[in-house]
Motif scaffolding. Structure first.
Motif, PDB file in Angstrom:
ATOM      1  N   ASP A  11     -32.214  79.272 -64.327  1.00 17.45           N
ATOM      2  CA  ASP A  11     -32.001  78.689 -63.007  1.00 17.45           C
ATOM      3  C   ASP A  11     -30.517  78.729 -62.629  1.00 17.45           C
ATOM      4  O   ASP A  11     -30.141  78.268 -61.567  1.00 17.45           O
ATOM      5  CB  ASP A  11     -32.549  77.260 -62.937  1.00 17.45           C
ATOM      6  CG  ASP A  11     -31.885  76.324 -63.924  1.00 17.45           C
ATOM      7  OD1 ASP A  11     -31.015  76.758 -64.701  1.00 17.45           O
ATOM      8  OD2 ASP A  11     -32.240  75.132 -63.932  1.00 17.45           O
ATOM      9  N   ALA A  13     -27.735  80.940 -61.435  1.00 14.08           N
ATOM     10  CA  ALA A  13     -27.445  82.252 -60.851  1.00 14.08           C
ATOM     11  C   ALA A  13     -26.103  82.807 -61.338  1.00 14.08           C
ATOM     12  O   ALA A  13     -25.982  84.003 -61.597  1.00 14.08           O
ATOM     13  CB  ALA A  13     -27.454  82.166 -59.326  1.00 14.08           C
ATOM     14  N   LEU A  16     -26.472  84.230 -64.857  1.00 16.90           N
ATOM     15  CA  LEU A  16     -27.205  85.498 -64.817  1.00 16.90           C
ATOM     16  C   LEU A  16     -26.314  86.640 -64.345  1.00 16.90           C
ATOM     17  O   LEU A  16     -26.347  87.736 -64.902  1.00 16.90           O
ATOM     18  CB  LEU A  16     -28.429  85.379 -63.910  1.00 16.90           C
ATOM     19  CG  LEU A  16     -29.572  84.531 -64.443  1.00 16.90           C
ATOM     20  CD1 LEU A  16     -30.668  84.402 -63.400  1.00 16.90           C
ATOM     21  CD2 LEU A  16     -30.128  85.110 -65.729  1.00 16.90           C
ATOM     22  N   GLN A  49     -34.071  84.947 -61.770  1.00 19.87           N
ATOM     23  CA  GLN A  49     -33.726  83.558 -61.480  1.00 19.87           C
ATOM     24  C   GLN A  49     -35.007  82.795 -61.152  1.00 19.87           C
ATOM     25  O   GLN A  49     -35.879  83.296 -60.456  1.00 19.87           O
ATOM     26  CB  GLN A  49     -32.750  83.462 -60.314  1.00 19.87           C
ATOM     27  CG  GLN A  49     -32.272  82.048 -60.086  1.00 19.87           C
ATOM     28  CD  GLN A  49     -31.221  81.952 -59.000  1.00 19.87           C
ATOM     29  OE1 GLN A  49     -30.819  82.947 -58.410  1.00 19.87           O
ATOM     30  NE2 GLN A  49     -30.770  80.748 -58.743  1.00 19.87           N
TER      31      GLN A  49
END
Length: 92
Positions: A11, A13, A16, A49
């Motif tokens: 979760d 971003a 990631l 995500q």
């Protein structure tokens, strides 16, 4: 069983993006550098995500990792710790 495809869901971003772009040259981000090293193994890794409220299983697994080491682990069946959350995550 040989695993060659891995989907990483988070979760976060920003995390990631950092991992997928290999932006972890700073020594303060040792865990992210370790993850990038794992990604460079002989397998196909993709990133996705997910909404914060829909990742209870992932949160539980990450807490389990904090209690031990950060080596990659593979489960043939869900760990008992995540079973209560699994049905909640599946239902969305």
């Amino acid at each position: 069983m040989d695993c060659r495809r891995l989907v990483v869901e988070s979760d976060n971003a920003d995390a990631l993006k950092a991992i997928s772009r290999g932006l972890c040259n700073n020594g303060h981000i040792a865990l992210l550098r370790y993850i990038i090293g794992l990604c460079n193994q002989d397998w196909n890794v993709s990133f996705a995500q997910v909404m914060h409220g829909n990742n209870r299983v992932a949160d539980c697994l990450s807490k389990m990792a904090l209690e031990g080491d950060f080596r990659a682990k593979r489960f043939d069946d869900p760990p008992l710790e995540v079973l209560p959350m699994l049905s909640i995550d599946v239902s969305g």
